[in-house]
Scaffold this active site. Structure first.
Site, mmCIF file in Angstrom:
data_model
loop_
_atom_site.group_PDB
_atom_site.id
_atom_site.type_symbol
_atom_site.label_atom_id
_atom_site.label_comp_id
_atom_site.label_asym_id
_atom_site.label_seq_id
_atom_site.Cartn_x
_atom_site.Cartn_y
_atom_site.Cartn_z
ATOM 1 N N SER A 15 38.458 65.055 84.937
ATOM 2 C CA SER A 15 38.369 65.403 86.348
ATOM 3 C C SER A 15 36.926 65.605 86.812
ATOM 4 C CB SER A 15 39.151 66.693 86.608
ATOM 5 O OG SER A 15 38.858 67.162 87.897
ATOM 6 N N LYS A 72 51.408 70.163 91.105
ATOM 7 C CA LYS A 72 51.407 70.295 92.571
ATOM 8 C C LYS A 72 52.803 70.580 93.113
ATOM 9 C CE LYS A 72 47.569 67.145 93.571
ATOM 10 N NZ LYS A 72 47.089 66.052 94.407
ATOM 11 N N ASP A 109 44.727 67.559 100.433
ATOM 12 C CA ASP A 109 44.520 66.116 100.192
ATOM 13 C C ASP A 109 44.526 65.339 101.505
ATOM 14 O OD1 ASP A 109 44.314 66.275 97.401
ATOM 15 O OD2 ASP A 109 46.487 66.212 97.145
ATOM 16 N N ILE A 225 42.334 54.516 97.925
ATOM 17 C CA ILE A 225 42.131 55.835 97.317
ATOM 18 C C ILE A 225 41.500 55.729 95.932
ATOM 19 C CG2 ILE A 225 44.017 56.927 98.590
ATOM 20 C CD1 ILE A 225 45.443 57.049 95.768
ATOM 21 N N GLY A 248 37.257 55.382 98.140
ATOM 22 C CA GLY A 248 38.123 56.524 97.836
ATOM 23 C C GLY A 248 37.403 57.813 97.465
#
Ligand code: ATR
Length: 283
Positions: A15, A72, A109, A225, A248
């Site tokens: 990440s 999520k 998001d 994206i 993205g």
């Protein structure tokens, strides 16, 4: 007392979020930290509690975290205050722990998607416009919500597995979605003001997205994206045809702003230096 936040997910090692938040923490000179932690869905709540007590034992404060898929969705039943957007999207990517210990769930998001486009374009051009969205996975949900907030009056949604697109359209009933068969997506291009790829096609290590842009409306904007590579074949093809394109990476950067502000009290800026710093980490 250090304000602590982080990223929970599995896997999290690749990440960019720690690098992104770390840049801002340093830039704004904050007593804060942001670290990634591997968490399995069935351990989510116990891990959050452990993390919180561990951080508090060291005299610091746990302010909240980002969540990656599938967490999520896993988190939703445990949220005390679910924001409207997170509820409609059905996913929480930003968790904020309030002073009285309540869990606030946000989805940022969609803000990331909107503000990334807003860096390049006047979004008023899309009011009453038509979008074509490729893909019906997790990322598509937030993007559909963003498109509605931007004023699109028609959204064509297409996915390899059509049933998944139909399911999404049924769930997000107050968004003007029309499901189109994957094999017929090119037929929608002449009506498209904004073309969005939300699939993983075109990402490093994935198959390419094959789409003939010949009929795409001349004024259409194209966005992807995918940000590795930064310029996907789709964006390259569109740019060579003279379309405005938006990569993205901006969505990733802009989605992080609201969490950072909620945890650390500073609304951060997305600028060229941040973009450069995050891109360096992707190499
Ligand atoms: P995310 O949550 O990141 O959106 P996802 O839920 O796995 O990830 O969704 C990936 C998207 O890419 C889906 O729309 C998927 O289509 P399916 O629903 O048919 O699986 C799409 N996708 C992945 N590989 C694909 C391929 N080879 N051809 C077409 N679409 C593909």
């Amino acid at each position: 007392m250090t304000k602590c936040a982080g990223l929970l997910g599995y896997p999290v090692s690749h990440s960019s979020s720690p690098r992104l938040h770390g840049f801002w923490i340093q830039k704004y000179g904050l007593d804060a930290s942001y670290e990634a932690h591997e968490v399995q869905p069935d351990e989510l709540m116990s891990q959050i509690a452990d993390l919180k007590s561990h951080i508090e034992q060291t005299g610091n404060e746990f302010r909240g975290c980002n969540l990656t898929l599938p967490l999520k969705e896993t988190i939703i039943p445990y949220i005390d205050q679910l924001e409207q957007a997170a509820s409609e999207i059905g996913a929480v990517n930003t968790l904020v722990i309030s002073e009285n210990g309540e869990l606030q769930g946000k989805n940022t998001d969609w803000i990331g998607f909107r503000d990334s486009l807003g860096d390049h374009l006047n979004l008023d051009r899309f009011v009453n416009g038509t979008a074509l969205v490729l893909g019906a996975g997790g990322a598509a949900r937030a993007i559909l919500y963003a498109l509605k907030s931007m004023g699109f009056s028609k959204i064509f949604l297409t996915n390899r597995t059509q049933a998944r697109a139909q399911h999404l359209a049924n769930e997000m009933k107050n968004i003007p979605i029309e499901v189109v068969p994957w094999d017929e997506k090119e037929q929608m291009l002449s009506k498209t003001d904004l073309l969005v790829n939300t699939t993983s096609l075109g990402m490093k290590g994935q198959p390419p997205l094959i789409l003939d842009l010949t009929d795409l409306k001349k004024t259409a904007v194209v966005t992807d994206i995918v940000y590795a590579p930064l310029e996907t074949e789709l964006l390259k093809q569109a740019r060579l045809k003279g379309h405005s394109v938006v990569d993205g990476l901006g969505m990733l950067l802009h989605q992080a702003k609201a969490g950072f502000e909620a945890w650390f009290g500073v609304y951060p800026e997305v600028d060229k230096d941040l973009r450069h710093h995050v891109l360096e980490g992707l190499k």
